[in-house]
Design a protein around this motif. Structure first.
Motif, PDB file in Angstrom:
ATOM      1  N   SER A  58       0.915  -1.035  -0.020  1.00  0.00           N
ATOM      2  CA  SER A  58      -0.062   0.005   0.272  1.00  0.00           C
ATOM      3  C   SER A  58       0.707   1.106  -0.343  1.00  0.00           C
ATOM      4  O   SER A  58       0.533   2.297  -0.719  1.00  0.00           O
ATOM      5  CB  SER A  58      -0.818   0.056   1.284  1.00  0.00           C
ATOM      6  N   TYR A  59       1.993   0.858   0.835  1.00  0.00           N
ATOM      7  CA  TYR A  59       3.194   2.564   1.135  1.00  0.00           C
ATOM      8  C   TYR A  59       3.616   2.711  -0.311  1.00  0.00           C
ATOM      9  O   TYR A  59       4.164   3.743  -0.620  1.00  0.00           O
ATOM     10  CB  TYR A  59       3.640   2.515   1.963  1.00  0.00           C
ATOM     11  N   ASP A  62       1.329   4.311  -3.634  1.00  0.00           N
ATOM     12  CA  ASP A  62       1.315   5.437  -1.912  1.00  0.00           C
ATOM     13  C   ASP A  62       2.386   6.461  -2.537  1.00  0.00           C
ATOM     14  O   ASP A  62       1.872   7.564  -3.135  1.00  0.00           O
ATOM     15  CB  ASP A  62       0.983   5.811  -0.747  1.00  0.00           C
ATOM     16  N   GLU A  63       3.871   5.809  -2.567  1.00  0.00           N
ATOM     17  CA  GLU A  63       4.728   6.726  -2.052  1.00  0.00           C
ATOM     18  C   GLU A  63       5.838   6.133  -3.362  1.00  0.00           C
ATOM     19  O   GLU A  63       6.976   7.087  -3.497  1.00  0.00           O
ATOM     20  CB  GLU A  63       5.043   7.087  -0.745  1.00  0.00           C
ATOM     21  N   LYS A  64       5.270   5.186  -4.566  1.00  0.00           N
ATOM     22  CA  LYS A  64       6.102   4.783  -5.579  1.00  0.00           C
ATOM     23  C   LYS A  64       7.615   4.666  -4.565  1.00  0.00           C
ATOM     24  O   LYS A  64       8.764   4.843  -5.265  1.00  0.00           O
ATOM     25  CB  LYS A  64       6.567   6.115  -6.553  1.00  0.00           C
ATOM     26  N   TYR A  77       0.344   3.194   8.586  1.00  0.00           N
ATOM     27  CA  TYR A  77       0.707   2.666   7.799  1.00  0.00           C
ATOM     28  C   TYR A  77       0.327   0.921   8.939  1.00  0.00           C
ATOM     29  O   TYR A  77      -0.040   0.861   8.587  1.00  0.00           O
ATOM     30  CB  TYR A  77       1.638   1.754   6.737  1.00  0.00           C
TER      31      TYR A  77
END
Length: 104
Positions: A58-59, A62-64, A77
């Motif tokens: 998920s991170y 979101d943050e690539k 998270y």
């Protein structure tokens, strides 16, 4: 006097036999409980690693980038008290984003 002779109850020998049976049952049950506790901790650790892997993905979306444990906590998270497995093993994230646990 007549009342005392008609009262029935357990003798000392009967009570000792009952206590012996209870003691034997407890002695059999306790080792089984301790075996199950370690199995539960191991399964809990596998589930925790799987959950952290989901949070890493998920991170990453979101943050690539691949996060560290500290970045997962600071980003919301993971909770601050969720950085180790239930059995005490440390959780690590590799540079490829794979989550593993190792004994501390």
């Amino acid at each position: 006097m007549r009342l005392l002779k008609n009262q029935k109850g357990f003798t000392l020998i009967e009570m000792l036999i009952v206590m012996l049976i209870i003691t034997v049952l407890i002695a059999i049950a306790i080792p089984n409980v301790t075996k199950q506790t370690s199995a539960v901790d191991e399964k809990g650790c596998k589930a925790f690693v799987h959950m952290v892997q989901g949070q890493v993905e998920s991170y990453r979306m979101d943050e690539k980038k691949v996060p560290t444990i500290a970045e997962l906590v600071s980003g919301g998270y993971l909770k601050t008290d969720e950085t180790t497995c239930p059995n005490g093993d440390a959780v690590e994230i590799s540079t490829e984003g794979v989550v593993t646990s190792r004994a501390s």
